[in-house]
Design a protein around this motif. Sequence first.
Motif, PDB file in Angstrom:
ATOM      1  N   GLY A 149      -6.427  -1.391  -6.281  1.00 20.13           N
ATOM      2  CA  GLY A 149      -7.217  -0.349  -5.741  1.00 20.13           C
ATOM      3  C   GLY A 149      -6.413   0.976  -5.428  1.00 20.13           C
ATOM      4  O   GLY A 149      -5.298   0.801  -5.274  1.00 20.13           O
ATOM      5  N   THR A 150      -6.977   2.080  -5.544  1.00 20.68           N
ATOM      6  CA  THR A 150      -6.599   3.338  -5.380  1.00 20.68           C
ATOM      7  C   THR A 150      -7.553   4.361  -4.360  1.00 20.68           C
ATOM      8  O   THR A 150      -8.619   3.991  -4.658  1.00 20.68           O
ATOM      9  CB  THR A 150      -6.362   4.216  -6.574  1.00 20.68           C
ATOM     10  OG1 THR A 150      -7.165   4.528  -7.088  1.00 20.68           O
ATOM     11  CG2 THR A 150      -5.360   3.219  -7.438  1.00 20.68           C
ATOM     12  N   VAL A 189       0.885  -1.121   0.060  1.00 23.11           N
ATOM     13  CA  VAL A 189       0.131  -0.096  -0.017  1.00 23.11           C
ATOM     14  C   VAL A 189       0.841   1.279  -0.050  1.00 23.11           C
ATOM     15  O   VAL A 189       1.682   1.306   0.978  1.00 23.11           O
ATOM     16  CB  VAL A 189      -0.993   0.183   1.326  1.00 23.11           C
ATOM     17  CG1 VAL A 189      -1.866   1.131   1.217  1.00 23.11           C
ATOM     18  CG2 VAL A 189      -1.667  -1.394   1.248  1.00 23.11           C
ATOM     19  N   SER A 190       0.831   1.970  -0.914  1.00 20.32           N
ATOM     20  CA  SER A 190       1.785   3.188  -1.111  1.00 20.32           C
ATOM     21  C   SER A 190       1.063   4.383  -0.650  1.00 20.32           C
ATOM     22  O   SER A 190      -0.057   4.495  -0.142  1.00 20.32           O
ATOM     23  CB  SER A 190       2.039   3.583  -2.508  1.00 20.32           C
ATOM     24  OG  SER A 190       0.847   4.112  -3.278  1.00 20.32           O
ATOM     25  N   GLU A 191       2.005   5.309  -0.266  1.00 23.76           N
ATOM     26  CA  GLU A 191       1.774   6.696   0.318  1.00 23.76           C
ATOM     27  C   GLU A 191       0.544   7.359  -0.607  1.00 23.76           C
ATOM     28  O   GLU A 191      -0.312   8.168   0.233  1.00 23.76           O
ATOM     29  CB  GLU A 191       2.823   7.727   0.339  1.00 23.76           C
ATOM     30  CG  GLU A 191       3.876   7.272   1.378  1.00 23.76           C
ATOM     31  CD  GLU A 191       4.944   8.197   1.315  1.00 23.76           C
ATOM     32  OE1 GLU A 191       5.715   8.549   2.338  1.00 23.76           O
ATOM     33  OE2 GLU A 191       5.435   8.700   0.464  1.00 23.76           O
ATOM     34  N   LYS A 250       4.007   0.270   2.311  1.00 27.15           N
ATOM     35  CA  LYS A 250       3.653  -0.735   3.505  1.00 27.15           C
ATOM     36  C   LYS A 250       3.539  -2.096   2.959  1.00 27.15           C
ATOM     37  O   LYS A 250       2.732  -2.011   2.170  1.00 27.15           O
ATOM     38  CB  LYS A 250       2.502  -0.278   4.386  1.00 27.15           C
ATOM     39  CG  LYS A 250       2.681   0.972   5.195  1.00 27.15           C
ATOM     40  CD  LYS A 250       1.585   1.548   5.995  1.00 27.15           C
ATOM     41  CE  LYS A 250       1.744   2.591   6.870  1.00 27.15           C
ATOM     42  NZ  LYS A 250       0.529   2.996   7.455  1.00 27.15           N
ATOM     43  N   ALA A 251       4.463  -2.962   2.992  1.00 30.14           N
ATOM     44  CA  ALA A 251       4.431  -4.333   2.651  1.00 30.14           C
ATOM     45  C   ALA A 251       3.693  -5.234   3.616  1.00 30.14           C
ATOM     46  O   ALA A 251       3.933  -5.426   4.856  1.00 30.14           O
ATOM     47  CB  ALA A 251       5.788  -4.813   2.225  1.00 30.14           C
ATOM     48  N   TYR A 252       2.387  -5.575   3.440  1.00 27.99           N
ATOM     49  CA  TYR A 252       1.726  -6.601   4.304  1.00 27.99           C
ATOM     50  C   TYR A 252       1.861  -8.050   4.001  1.00 27.99           C
ATOM     51  O   TYR A 252       1.433  -8.262   2.790  1.00 27.99           O
ATOM     52  CB  TYR A 252       0.291  -6.014   4.073  1.00 27.99           C
ATOM     53  CG  TYR A 252      -0.181  -4.768   4.879  1.00 27.99           C
ATOM     54  CD1 TYR A 252      -0.210  -4.777   6.284  1.00 27.99           C
ATOM     55  CD2 TYR A 252      -0.252  -3.711   4.384  1.00 27.99           C
ATOM     56  CE1 TYR A 252      -0.504  -3.656   7.071  1.00 27.99           C
ATOM     57  CE2 TYR A 252      -0.393  -2.383   5.061  1.00 27.99           C
ATOM     58  CZ  TYR A 252      -0.794  -2.367   6.428  1.00 27.99           C
ATOM     59  OH  TYR A 252      -0.900  -1.297   7.239  1.00 27.99           O
ATOM     60  N   ILE A 253       2.357  -8.812   4.722  1.00 26.34           N
ATOM     61  CA  ILE A 253       2.647 -10.262   4.449  1.00 26.34           C
ATOM     62  C   ILE A 253       1.590 -10.779   5.241  1.00 26.34           C
ATOM     63  O   ILE A 253       1.323 -10.788   6.490  1.00 26.34           O
ATOM     64  CB  ILE A 253       3.912 -10.739   4.951  1.00 26.34           C
ATOM     65  CG1 ILE A 253       4.950  -9.839   4.095  1.00 26.34           C
ATOM     66  CG2 ILE A 253       4.043 -12.221   4.393  1.00 26.34           C
ATOM     67  CD1 ILE A 253       5.525  -8.901   4.946  1.00 26.34           C
ATOM     68  N   LEU A 254       0.481 -11.590   4.926  1.00 24.70           N
ATOM     69  CA  LEU A 254      -0.667 -12.517   5.486  1.00 24.70           C
ATOM     70  C   LEU A 254      -0.200 -13.706   5.457  1.00 24.70           C
ATOM     71  O   LEU A 254      -0.258 -14.493   4.537  1.00 24.70           O
ATOM     72  CB  LEU A 254      -1.948 -12.126   4.818  1.00 24.70           C
ATOM     73  CG  LEU A 254      -2.435 -10.747   5.193  1.00 24.70           C
ATOM     74  CD1 LEU A 254      -1.820  -9.526   4.177  1.00 24.70           C
ATOM     75  CD2 LEU A 254      -4.062 -10.787   5.210  1.00 24.70           C
ATOM     76  N   ALA A 306      -7.699  -8.035  -0.758  1.00 30.85           N
ATOM     77  CA  ALA A 306      -7.687  -6.645  -1.560  1.00 30.85           C
ATOM     78  C   ALA A 306      -8.712  -5.769  -1.236  1.00 30.85           C
ATOM     79  O   ALA A 306      -8.522  -4.563  -0.913  1.00 30.85           O
ATOM     80  CB  ALA A 306      -7.500  -7.033  -2.972  1.00 30.85           C
ATOM     81  N   GLN A 307      -9.964  -6.211  -1.042  1.00 40.96           N
ATOM     82  CA  GLN A 307     -11.085  -5.424  -0.827  1.00 40.96           C
ATOM     83  C   GLN A 307     -11.055  -4.876   0.678  1.00 40.96           C
ATOM     84  O   GLN A 307     -11.173  -3.655   0.819  1.00 40.96           O
ATOM     85  CB  GLN A 307     -12.544  -6.205  -0.952  1.00 40.96           C
ATOM     86  CG  GLN A 307     -13.655  -5.191  -0.625  1.00 40.96           C
ATOM     87  CD  GLN A 307     -13.805  -3.937  -1.578  1.00 40.96           C
ATOM     88  OE1 GLN A 307     -13.856  -4.158  -2.783  1.00 40.96           O
ATOM     89  NE2 GLN A 307     -13.925  -2.717  -0.995  1.00 40.96           N
ATOM     90  N   GLN A 308     -10.753  -5.716   1.546  1.00 45.49           N
ATOM     91  CA  GLN A 308     -10.348  -5.315   3.113  1.00 45.49           C
ATOM     92  C   GLN A 308      -9.301  -4.240   3.120  1.00 45.49           C
ATOM     93  O   GLN A 308      -9.641  -3.184   4.014  1.00 45.49           O
ATOM     94  CB  GLN A 308     -10.234  -6.427   3.861  1.00 45.49           C
ATOM     95  CG  GLN A 308     -11.602  -7.364   3.934  1.00 45.49           C
ATOM     96  CD  GLN A 308     -11.303  -8.649   4.730  1.00 45.49           C
ATOM     97  OE1 GLN A 308     -11.141  -8.536   6.018  1.00 45.49           O
ATOM     98  NE2 GLN A 308     -11.593  -9.689   4.077  1.00 45.49           N
ATOM     99  N   LEU A 309      -8.261  -4.361   2.332  1.00 44.26           N
ATOM    100  CA  LEU A 309      -7.022  -3.525   2.446  1.00 44.26           C
ATOM    101  C   LEU A 309      -7.622  -2.286   2.119  1.00 44.26           C
ATOM    102  O   LEU A 309      -7.106  -0.998   2.496  1.00 44.26           O
ATOM    103  CB  LEU A 309      -5.883  -4.091   1.755  1.00 44.26           C
ATOM    104  CG  LEU A 309      -4.848  -4.872   2.299  1.00 44.26           C
ATOM    105  CD1 LEU A 309      -3.906  -5.597   1.270  1.00 44.26           C
ATOM    106  CD2 LEU A 309      -4.283  -4.292   3.528  1.00 44.26           C
ATOM    107  N   TYR A 310      -8.520  -2.332   0.889  1.00 45.48           N
ATOM    108  CA  TYR A 310      -8.953  -0.814   0.555  1.00 45.48           C
ATOM    109  C   TYR A 310      -9.880  -0.055   1.439  1.00 45.48           C
ATOM    110  O   TYR A 310      -9.688   1.055   1.601  1.00 45.48           O
ATOM    111  CB  TYR A 310      -9.669  -1.070  -0.908  1.00 45.48           C
ATOM    112  CG  TYR A 310     -10.000   0.055  -1.473  1.00 45.48           C
ATOM    113  CD1 TYR A 310      -9.505   0.916  -2.291  1.00 45.48           C
ATOM    114  CD2 TYR A 310     -11.709   0.398  -1.163  1.00 45.48           C
ATOM    115  CE1 TYR A 310     -10.273   2.098  -2.710  1.00 45.48           C
ATOM    116  CE2 TYR A 310     -12.201   1.576  -1.875  1.00 45.48           C
ATOM    117  CZ  TYR A 310     -11.536   2.370  -2.630  1.00 45.48           C
ATOM    118  OH  TYR A 310     -11.920   3.853  -3.005  1.00 45.48           O
ATOM    119  N   ASP A 311     -10.608  -0.840   2.264  1.00 48.29           N
ATOM    120  CA  ASP A 311     -11.514  -0.485   3.020  1.00 48.29           C
ATOM    121  C   ASP A 311     -10.929   0.171   4.550  1.00 48.29           C
ATOM    122  O   ASP A 311     -11.326   0.889   5.048  1.00 48.29           O
ATOM    123  CB  ASP A 311     -12.707  -1.502   3.685  1.00 48.29           C
ATOM    124  CG  ASP A 311     -13.428  -1.894   2.328  1.00 48.29           C
ATOM    125  OD1 ASP A 311     -13.615  -1.339   1.571  1.00 48.29           O
ATOM    126  OD2 ASP A 311     -14.162  -2.990   2.570  1.00 48.29           O
TER     127      ASP A 311
END
Length: 208
Positions: A159-160, A57-59, A98-102, A114-119
Motif C-alpha cells: 500500500g502507498t 511503513v516508510s516516510e 517504522k518497523a511494526y512487529i505484531l 496490511a489494510q489496517q496499517l494503511y487505514d
Amino acid sequence: MTRWMRAVAVVALGAVGCTQEQKPAVAKRAELKMVSGSTMEVIPSPGQYPYCMLFTVSEKGIIRQLTMTRENRSIKCDAGKRIYNSSFRVPVEEGKVKAYILFSDQRIQAGSVAQQLYDLRDKPRLTAMDFRLPGSVSVEMLEFTPKPGGEPVTGAVVGTTDIEGAAEGSQTEEAEVEDPGQDLAPPKVTPPPSGGGGGQPTNTETVK
C-alpha cells in the motif's frame, strides 16, 4: 511562605525528581540491528507470543510486508533469533521506516493487517488496541533509517499513500531476503509448448 514551608516544598520536589529518575524503562519486545547501511535484522525478545509478522511503513507512506509466505499468515518467531532467519534491505530512497512487529498467540492472516496499517497510516504510533485481530496480540514499533550500502530492494509493497485503497487491491510478491527460510515457495518452471517453439523463451512463474 515561611522557612519551614519552603523546606517542605524543596523536599517534596526532590522526592518527585527521584521517583521520575528511578522509573524503570519499558522493555522492548524486539531489537532492531543494523547489518549494513540499508540492511537490518529484527530479533524478538524473550517472553513474547510465539508467532509474529513484520511490516515497515516508510516516510513516503509505502507499506511493505517483510514476512511473506505462501499462506500469507504470521510465522513462528523464536526469542533471540532473527525474524524469518533473514536480513532485510530497506530502500534508501524511501527514507526512515517504522518497523511494526505484531506478536500473536495464533497464526493471523496478514492481508487484514496490511489494510489496517494503511487505514492507520497517519497515526504517529500504533498499539495492539488499534488493530482488530483475533486472539492475544502485542505490537512493537522500531525505527530504522537506511543509508547508502547494498541493493535497495526488499519486501512486498502492499500500500502507498499515493493510491487510494492500494493496500486492499495491490499485487504482492514474496519478500526478498538474504537468507530465505523454508517458508518460501520454490520457482515453478513452465516448459515451452510442444511441437517446436521456434526459439520461444521459457516462461517462469513463482508460486505464491
